[in-house]
Design a protein around this motif. Structure first.
Motif, PDB file in Angstrom:
ATOM      1  N   HIS A  32      -0.878   1.138 -10.048  1.00 55.27           N
ATOM      2  CA  HIS A  32       0.189   2.154 -10.048  1.00 55.27           C
ATOM      3  C   HIS A  32       0.686   2.417 -11.471  1.00 55.27           C
ATOM      4  CE1 HIS A  32       1.220   3.173  -5.842  1.00 55.27           C
ATOM      5  NE2 HIS A  32       0.627   2.032  -5.564  1.00 55.27           N
ATOM      6  N   ASP A  72       0.848  -1.194   0.000  1.00 48.36           N
ATOM      7  CA  ASP A  72       0.000   0.000   0.000  1.00 48.36           C
ATOM      8  C   ASP A  72       0.883   1.244   0.000  1.00 48.36           C
ATOM      9  OD1 ASP A  72      -2.237   1.458  -0.015  1.00 48.36           O
ATOM     10  OD2 ASP A  72      -2.795   1.094   2.070  1.00 48.36           O
ATOM     11  N   HIS A  91      -2.370  -3.980  -7.171  1.00 44.55           N
ATOM     12  CA  HIS A  91      -1.673  -2.770  -6.727  1.00 44.55           C
ATOM     13  C   HIS A  91      -0.715  -2.289  -7.812  1.00 44.55           C
ATOM     14  CE1 HIS A  91      -2.545  -1.473  -2.690  1.00 44.55           C
ATOM     15  NE2 HIS A  91      -2.632  -2.711  -2.268  1.00 44.55           N
TER      16      HIS A  91
END
Lengths: 217, 217
Positions: A144, A82, A140
């Motif tokens: 990104h 995270d 994730h």
């Protein structure tokens, strides 16, 4: 409950707090022993609580404890990935890897045992927990990279790299961390970029990602 | 035993021959169903033999059948990597990958289930079988690369790539083989070379391997 703070040894904890205390104790035991070799009695001893209390929290016994510990480790692992969406992309990945490798280092044997599954475990459920972490890590990274609805080649590249990172960290532990963590981290980041560059030769979407990565260093 | 050839339906097989017939039947069932869903009775039916006969060969039941099937698949997988030491290195790797992907394609669901472990299995032993194949593959590759007693970086690179290939093939199956097998194979070979090139920046031994690979194309 009294208004004055109780002494630590006799502190009454809330249900969630107690549960997480017991899981911490279990995780620290798993760091040195295989799941098979950790009993609920060991957890009671490590946490300094009575055996019946541990049994109250984990009436399903060892299997339930193991799964709960795995879930708790999985949550911690998810937190590693995270990373705020700020600044250049590769340093973000490097920071996530630093947290991940610190987790791996901190949990040692327990990390291998938890991720590879011990012999007592019902694998279909535990495999699902571990796979959930892998999938979360992939999502994730893809988010990104700005890849919403990524194609099969980009997705496969990211997922292959995640598996390779996992393998690398298990080997790293197994070989007593011969490489310094920061060298391993840099090398994994370089492997990621190289894997994307290979895929970019056949895939325009990955090509755009590679340009974004090299443009923002 | 009579000197004339018996008819196929009633042919008496030797122990090893019978065992391998039953394992073939089991593997073909595992190709469409998870290990949990394959019973010894199903194997008897698929092989066209009596149930007691299957039980005689696998008195340990499902678990024994599963392990034997896994071992048999593991042997087949090892054979995939057995490539003559002739000609340029990358085409050797490509031929080994062709055989591997044909195996993956041929065994479909059973491949995933066998390699990931079903819920009935005692994982420590089956994990050891699967890990044995991974290690054998790594040794094959390192020996083709001429790396006797390879250092940690080269070894880690090869083992990471093997894990990545495994992940790629599971995703490939899972996504109904969207990519043609030969494109996947070429891409995996390119990934291998790129991974070695990254490692070569920090490791002289891997540098020599990369020079050998690019010199013999």
């Amino acid at each position: 409950m009294t208004p004055t703070a109780p002494t630590p040894a006799y502190r009454r904890l809330g249900v969630e707090e107690r549960r997480s205390q017991l899981l911490d104790a279990a995780l620290s035991l798993f760091a040195h022993r295989a799941p098979d070799e950790v009993s609920l009695d060991d957890v009671a001893e490590a946490a300094g609580v009575s055996r019946p209390l541990v049994y109250r929290y984990f009436p399903g016994g060892k299997q339930q404890l193991y799964e709960a510990a795995l879930r708790s480790a999985a949550d911690e692992l998810r937190d590693c990935f995270d990373e705020p969406r700020e600044g250049p992309l590769l340093p973000r990945l490097a920071r996530a890897l630093d947290r991940y490798l610190a987790f791996v280092e901190g949990h040692g044997t327990g990390f291998s045992a938890l991720l590879q599954g011990g012999s007592v475990v019902e694998t279909s459920r535990t495999t699902a927990i571990v796979d959930g972490v892998r999938r979360a890590a992939a999502e994730h990274i893809l988010s990104h990279l700005g890849a919403a609805g990524p194609g099969p080649r980009l997705r496969m590249t990211v997922r292959m790299w995640i598996t390779a990172v996992e393998a690398a960290s298990l080997i790293w532990l197994d070989e007593d961390r011969q490489l310094p963590a920061d060298e391993l981290r840099d090398w994994l980041v370089e492997q990621f970029l190289a894997a994307l560059e290979v895929t970019a030769r056949r895939d325009a979407e990955t090509g755009a990602v590679v340009r974004a990565l090299s443009g923002d260093g």
